[in-house]
Each structure stands twice: as C-alpha cells, then as structure tokens.
Write an enzyme that holds these catalytic residues in place. Structure first.
Site, PDB file in Angstrom:
ATOM      1  N   TYR A  80     -16.932 -21.112  16.237  1.00 35.19           N
ATOM      2  CA  TYR A  80     -16.904 -20.169  14.982  1.00 35.19           C
ATOM      3  C   TYR A  80     -18.173 -19.203  14.476  1.00 35.19           C
ATOM      4  O   TYR A  80     -17.588 -18.552  14.031  1.00 35.19           O
ATOM      5  CB  TYR A  80     -17.858 -22.056  14.154  1.00 35.19           C
ATOM      6  CG  TYR A  80     -18.273 -21.438  12.924  1.00 35.19           C
ATOM      7  CD1 TYR A  80     -17.278 -22.022  11.652  1.00 35.19           C
ATOM      8  CD2 TYR A  80     -19.797 -20.269  12.225  1.00 35.19           C
ATOM      9  CE1 TYR A  80     -17.754 -21.414  10.595  1.00 35.19           C
ATOM     10  CE2 TYR A  80     -19.257 -20.571  10.920  1.00 35.19           C
ATOM     11  CZ  TYR A  80     -18.018 -20.473  10.401  1.00 35.19           C
ATOM     12  OH  TYR A  80     -18.325 -20.504   8.649  1.00 35.19           O
ATOM     13  N   PHE A 132      -2.910   0.075  -5.958  1.00 33.61           N
ATOM     14  CA  PHE A 132      -1.833  -0.767  -5.051  1.00 33.61           C
ATOM     15  C   PHE A 132      -1.952  -2.120  -6.421  1.00 33.61           C
ATOM     16  O   PHE A 132      -3.359  -2.335  -7.035  1.00 33.61           O
ATOM     17  CB  PHE A 132      -2.597  -0.688  -3.531  1.00 33.61           C
ATOM     18  CG  PHE A 132      -1.873  -1.676  -3.612  1.00 33.61           C
ATOM     19  CD1 PHE A 132      -0.306  -1.464  -2.994  1.00 33.61           C
ATOM     20  CD2 PHE A 132      -1.459  -3.264  -2.806  1.00 33.61           C
ATOM     21  CE1 PHE A 132       0.776  -2.746  -2.315  1.00 33.61           C
ATOM     22  CE2 PHE A 132      -0.831  -4.147  -2.464  1.00 33.61           C
ATOM     23  CZ  PHE A 132       0.090  -4.070  -2.160  1.00 33.61           C
ATOM     24  N   THR A 133      -1.023  -3.055  -6.251  1.00 34.61           N
ATOM     25  CA  THR A 133      -1.836  -4.370  -6.844  1.00 34.61           C
ATOM     26  C   THR A 133      -2.485  -4.559  -7.359  1.00 34.61           C
ATOM     27  O   THR A 133      -3.429  -5.135  -8.096  1.00 34.61           O
ATOM     28  CB  THR A 133      -0.707  -5.072  -6.456  1.00 34.61           C
ATOM     29  OG1 THR A 133      -0.278  -5.648  -5.103  1.00 34.61           O
ATOM     30  CG2 THR A 133       0.965  -4.555  -7.428  1.00 34.61           C
ATOM     31  N   ASP A 222      -8.097   3.091   1.839  1.00 32.01           N
ATOM     32  CA  ASP A 222      -7.519   1.764   2.275  1.00 32.01           C
ATOM     33  C   ASP A 222      -6.648   2.532   3.513  1.00 32.01           C
ATOM     34  O   ASP A 222      -6.074   3.381   3.206  1.00 32.01           O
ATOM     35  CB  ASP A 222      -6.835   1.565   0.771  1.00 32.01           C
ATOM     36  CG  ASP A 222      -5.815   0.017   0.590  1.00 32.01           C
ATOM     37  OD1 ASP A 222      -5.494   0.128   2.136  1.00 32.01           O
ATOM     38  OD2 ASP A 222      -6.162  -0.209  -0.095  1.00 32.01           O
ATOM     39  N   LYS A 265      -0.887  -4.683   8.058  1.00 27.52           N
ATOM     40  CA  LYS A 265       0.045  -3.444   8.274  1.00 27.52           C
ATOM     41  C   LYS A 265      -0.613  -2.721   9.738  1.00 27.52           C
ATOM     42  O   LYS A 265       0.001  -2.839  10.385  1.00 27.52           O
ATOM     43  CB  LYS A 265       0.160  -2.660   6.678  1.00 27.52           C
ATOM     44  CG  LYS A 265       0.541  -3.389   5.915  1.00 27.52           C
ATOM     45  CD  LYS A 265      -0.331  -4.557   4.511  1.00 27.52           C
ATOM     46  CE  LYS A 265       1.056  -4.045   3.111  1.00 27.52           C
ATOM     47  NZ  LYS A 265       0.495  -4.419   2.296  1.00 27.52           N
ATOM     48  N   ARG A 388      10.524  -2.547  -6.799  1.00 24.89           N
ATOM     49  CA  ARG A 388       9.155  -1.843  -7.675  1.00 24.89           C
ATOM     50  C   ARG A 388       9.490  -1.050  -8.481  1.00 24.89           C
ATOM     51  O   ARG A 388       9.997   0.280  -8.284  1.00 24.89           O
ATOM     52  CB  ARG A 388       8.283  -0.662  -5.912  1.00 24.89           C
ATOM     53  CG  ARG A 388       8.072  -2.016  -5.219  1.00 24.89           C
ATOM     54  CD  ARG A 388       6.575  -2.237  -5.903  1.00 24.89           C
ATOM     55  NE  ARG A 388       6.399  -3.067  -5.062  1.00 24.89           N
ATOM     56  CZ  ARG A 388       5.385  -4.360  -5.085  1.00 24.89           C
ATOM     57  NH1 ARG A 388       5.003  -4.681  -6.176  1.00 24.89           N
ATOM     58  NH2 ARG A 388       4.315  -5.361  -4.253  1.00 24.89           N
ATOM     59  N   PHE A 454       7.027 -11.734 -11.197  1.00 25.04           N
ATOM     60  CA  PHE A 454       8.216 -10.550 -10.128  1.00 25.04           C
ATOM     61  C   PHE A 454       8.348 -12.040  -8.991  1.00 25.04           C
ATOM     62  O   PHE A 454       9.540 -11.684  -8.595  1.00 25.04           O
ATOM     63  CB  PHE A 454       8.019  -9.505  -9.543  1.00 25.04           C
ATOM     64  CG  PHE A 454       6.439  -9.152  -9.226  1.00 25.04           C
ATOM     65  CD1 PHE A 454       6.045  -9.548  -7.724  1.00 25.04           C
ATOM     66  CD2 PHE A 454       5.495  -8.912  -9.277  1.00 25.04           C
ATOM     67  CE1 PHE A 454       5.782  -9.352  -7.153  1.00 25.04           C
ATOM     68  CE2 PHE A 454       4.012  -8.350  -8.948  1.00 25.04           C
ATOM     69  CZ  PHE A 454       3.896  -8.756  -7.679  1.00 25.04           C
TER      70      PHE A 454
HETATM   71  C1  LIG Z   1      -0.628  -4.270   1.587  1.00 31.11           C
HETATM   72  C2  LIG Z   1      -2.717  -3.873   0.992  1.00 31.11           C
HETATM   73  C3  LIG Z   1      -3.320  -4.403   0.288  1.00 31.11           C
HETATM   74  C4  LIG Z   1      -3.539  -5.597   0.772  1.00 31.11           C
HETATM   75  O1  LIG Z   1      -3.354  -6.410   1.722  1.00 31.11           O
HETATM   76  P1  LIG Z   1      -2.845  -7.584   2.109  1.00 31.11           P
HETATM   77  O2  LIG Z   1      -3.377  -7.853   3.469  1.00 31.11           O
HETATM   78  O3  LIG Z   1      -1.329  -7.926   1.562  1.00 31.11           O
HETATM   79  O4  LIG Z   1      -4.139  -8.568   0.813  1.00 31.11           O
HETATM   80  C5  LIG Z   1      -3.286  -3.604   0.271  1.00 31.11           C
HETATM   81  N1  LIG Z   1      -3.462  -1.863   0.279  1.00 31.11           N
HETATM   82  C6  LIG Z   1      -2.633  -1.630   0.344  1.00 31.11           C
HETATM   83  C7  LIG Z   1      -1.844   0.171   0.229  1.00 31.11           C
HETATM   84  C8  LIG Z   1      -2.073  -2.400   1.075  1.00 31.11           C
HETATM   85  O5  LIG Z   1       0.151  -1.953   1.374  1.00 31.11           O
END
Ligand SMILES: *Cc1c(COP(=O)(O)O)cnc(C)c1O
Length: 481
Positions: A80, A132-133, A222, A265, A388, A454
C-alpha cells in the site's frame, strides 16, 4: 539517423517490432454488421468488441505492451505504501523530465481534478491552445472560464502549417497584459487532441513560457499526447533535428512549471501523474492526491500498471519505437488524399481524421454528419471510429444545436496494435465509402441524454439510406466479407 529506406524508393512505414502475442479478430458479413449497428442504436460506443474488426475508437489504454513491460509486471512489488515499483517509476520520470517531484494519479482526469481544485477559482480565466473534454469539465466545475488561443488556421482541415497545435503567443501576451481577471495558469496541450492530434513546436513552448514568466503565471503542459508531439518536433522543427527524444523532453520540462499526463496514452500503460519542481504547490497537491487518488506511492494505480509504465516511458524515449504511430498516420493521410478523400492535414498524432463535412455535404449539422459517416464506415468495413463533431457538443441553452467548428471522424491508431495490411484495408473501405458518399444520410436521436450525450445516446437514420448502403456493398463486393 534512425530512418530505414527501401531500395525501391517506396515510402512505407516499417514496423520496428515483431508480434509475439495475438488476438483473433472477427469480421462479420455486412448484413450482420447492419444488425449490430441497429442493436447498438447507431451509437458505436454501444457496440460489442467482438462485433468489431478494427477498433479505431481511441488510443486510450489500448496500446500494445512489450515483452519487457509484461515481464516487469510479473515482478512488481505490492505494498500500500512504499512499493519499490513506485520508486523505480519515480526515478524514471524524474530522469526523463529533470523535475523534482512525481505525484501519481489513476489517470489523466485525476490529475486535472486535483490541479483544478487547487488552482481554479470562481471567475478565473484560463488561456490555452485548445481544450480537452475532461479538462474543460474540471475547470468549468471550479468556476473557471476557458479562452482558446489557437494559432491562425489551426481549425482549417487542410493546411501546410507543421505545428497547428501552437498557441497564438501574440494574443496570449496581449491578453495577459490587459486582463483584469485572475489567470491561475496557462495550459498548453501536446498533440492537441480535438483538432486532430496537432503538435506544438519547441519554439512556441519557449515563447509561451517566456510570456508566462514575465507575468509570473504558471505554465501547465498536458503531456497526454506528448509521445507523438516529441516525434513530430524531431521531424519537423529544424532546431530539434540533432536533439534526441530525451533532449527534447528535457527542454519541454525546462520550459514549463507543471506537466501532467494520462499514461493510458503516454507510456503504453494505464494510470497517470503530475510532475513539477520543488515549491509551495507540492505539499498542497500531495494532500489532494491522497484525498482523491490514493496514497503517494500508488495514486490509484495498481503496482503492475506502474511497472508497465516505468518500462513504457523508457521505451517512449526511443525514436524507433515512437515513430510507428505518426508514420502509420502519415501513410493513411497520404493514401487517402491520393484517392481524393478529405482528411485533416498535415498528419498529426493520435489518428487519421476524416473531414465529415466533405464526405456528407448534404447532411445538415443538426443530423450529425461525422456520426453518420462513423456508422457508415462500420457498415463498410466493421471499423469503429470516433465522432468528433456536433454530436460531441452540448445543445445551446435554448435547445438549438451548437454546430461544431470541425466535423471530424477520428480513426485512432493505437500504438503497435495494427499491421500495415490492416491499415490498408481501412484505407480501402474508406475509399469505397467515399466513392459511395452520395448514399450517406443523417441521424436523429431517439434517446438524448442531457450529459455527455455521445456516450450513451440512441439514434436512428433519418431515412432508409443504410439499407441502400448495405445493398450497394453487396452488389460491389459479391460474397466477400
Ligand atoms: C485522454 C486525455 C486526457 C484525459 O486522460 P484520461 O486518462 O482519459 O483521464 C487529458 N488530456 C488529453 C489531451 C487527453 O488526450
């Protein structure tokens, strides 16, 4: 020099790995694809994976892992608190970015949540290249307002500008010099996701940082889509030609205050985290991480995920490994352009983006052209892309549709997952659809959720156009799948 050229002169993206574990794919006949599309209410999120041939929805959490990542997962140290696996991950991240602290989070939006909670207050202004969303949702939740300052022409589908993800530094300098509102930070997104995975340049970042320093405002990067952005800087920016990927990473970190990323990613794994230098923010962020994500040596990640990320981030510093995604995407963009298909240019990271407005010019924005093309491409080839465009927006307060500035169908290329023949199959089916584009009609909601419609909304075609498309496929392809 990392490139491999063919004697024939042919330009092909060559895989720099071999495949040792495989997963069987199913390609259903077109009539069965049609039945699946109807069962999933024309919303490709509601399809079952087993009914999809090529899943090009996203690159999030679906990138292939290496033998070394899998091996590392087997020997991860479970605890932990104080897991050795965390310290190994921390050491790699500190080395890559040359920063003092790494704070783990369960994924990208976990980082965004704690950063927004700490830094964003009611009435604040947040300049950025593009939102970003999930970023926007957290900033708005905390009462902040986003201003997007993309460089000129960034939202035009076809362009020769190599760095369409650049922020307009002049507009930023003017804004910071004149605004009377509080600006907690400026945000620069690597590989700007929603405009087609478009990169920023090192020069643009350096200038942005200089402006931020002048106004004593934090610069937050980011880095979720940093991997492709690193490669595109190396390939497209003359000043970076002789730098290694690691050098470029260090320069990015030297020109920012806070870096956060989704390891779904960046790092061929899952998870995420925040990287920053020593200072007064560290302790406050640590408290929010412990409250929201988990203890400071796991932050919501399993130790196996952390072990995979440690190796995956090291691999992301290897140009021959990270070249595959952007080179596949460039190949798709070139080949589709040759066939006259409208795509976002120049090729960016993340995926190949089709311009749905060009595909279905007679489908009005209110009938979701990109979603319609997405459903048509599933019929044409069992391929799942991601809409998109207008469907991904929320309605205006008066109930009218907010027509999106870009109406795109994204065909994501998860890293190291597909082979070139699969990519060529995708190009072929997109081409067929392009030749039959006059058959594509619109969609309308039969169930429209209020929030993030969506994801779980249900739709139907506005006419029998899908029946006609299926019949045309059968006529053209005979008994082929
Ligand atoms: C995917 C993404 C996020 C959010 O990451 P999650 O792991 O899906 O929460 C933030 N910023 C960008 C540019 C992304 O592509």
């Amino acid at each position: 020099m990392q490139d491999i050229r063919f004697f024939s002169g042919e330009v092909l993206p060559l895989e720099r790995h071999k495949v040792r574990i495989v997963q069987k794919l199913n390609l259903l006949p077109v009539e069965e694809r049609f039945a699946c599309l109807q069962a999933s209410k024309n919303n490709l999120y509601l399809l079952k994976n087993r009914d999809i041939f090529l899943d090009m929805l996203t690159d999030s959490g679906v990138n292939a892992m290496s033998d070394r990542q899998l091996a590392a997962m087997m020997s991860a140290d479970d605890a932990y608190a104080g897991s050795e696996t965390f310290f190994e991950l921390e050491a790699v991240i500190k080395d890559i970015f040359g920063m003092d602290h790494f704070l783990p989070a369960h994924q990208g939006r976990g980082c965004e949540r704690v950063l927004a909670d700490l830094l964003v207050k009611e009435g604040d202004l947040l300049p950025m290249n593009y939102h970003f969303t999930t970023t926007r949702a957290h900033i708005v939740r905390c009462g902040g307002e986003i201003v997007e300052l993309l460089c000129e022409g960034a939202e035009e589908c076809e362009s020769t500008e190599p760095f369409k993800g650049n922020i307009d530094t002049k507009a930023l300098a003017d804004l910071l010099a004149t605004t009377t509102r509080n600006v907690p930070f400026v945000r620069l997104e690597a590989g700007a996701n929603l405009i087609g995975g478009q990169p920023f340049s090192l020069a643009n970042l350096e200038e942005t940082y200089r402006i931020c320093q002048e106004h004593k405002i934090l610069l937050v990067v980011d880095a979720s889509l940093l991997q492709d952005n690193l490669y595109l800087i190396k390939k497209r920016e003359a000043a970076a030609k002789d730098l290694t990927i690691r050098d470029i990473c260090r320069k990015i970190a030297a020109n920012s205050d806070i870096i956060y990323f989704s390891a779904r990613k960046f790092g061929f794994a899952k998870g995420g985290g925040i990287v920053l230098r020593e200072g007064p923010l560290v302790g406050k962020l640590q408290e929010l991480i412990v409250l929201n994500e988990g203890f400071l040596t796991y932050g919501g990640m399993s130790v196996r995920e952390m072990a995979a990320m440690t190796v995956g981030l090291e691999e992301s510093m290897d140009e021959s490994i990270i070249s595959q995604g952007p080179e596949y995407i460039a190949y798709m963009v070139d080949e589709l352009s040759k066939r006259g298909v409208p795509v976002v240019k120049p090729a960016g990271g993340l995926g190949c983006h089709l311009n749905a407005r060009g595909f279905a010019p007679d489908v009005p924005g209110e009938e979701y052209p990109a979603a319609a093309v997405a459903s048509a491409l599933y019929l044409a080839g069992g391929i799942r892309g991601m809409e998109r465009g207008t469907l991904s927006e929320d309605r205006l307060p008066d109930g009218r549709e907010k027509i999106a500035s870009m109406e795109l169908l994204r065909l994501a290329v998860p890293r190291r997952v597909f082979t070139l023949s699969q990519i060529r199959y995708c190009i072929d089916r997109v081409h067929w659809l392009w030749e039959n584009r006059e058959l594509i009609g619109g969609l309308r909601f039969t169930r429209e959720p209020k929030i993030l419609r969506f994801f779980i909304g249900e739709l139907e075609p506005t006419s029998d156009w899908q029946d006609k498309l299926v019949a045309k496929f059968r006529a053209d392809f005979g008994d082929s799948l």
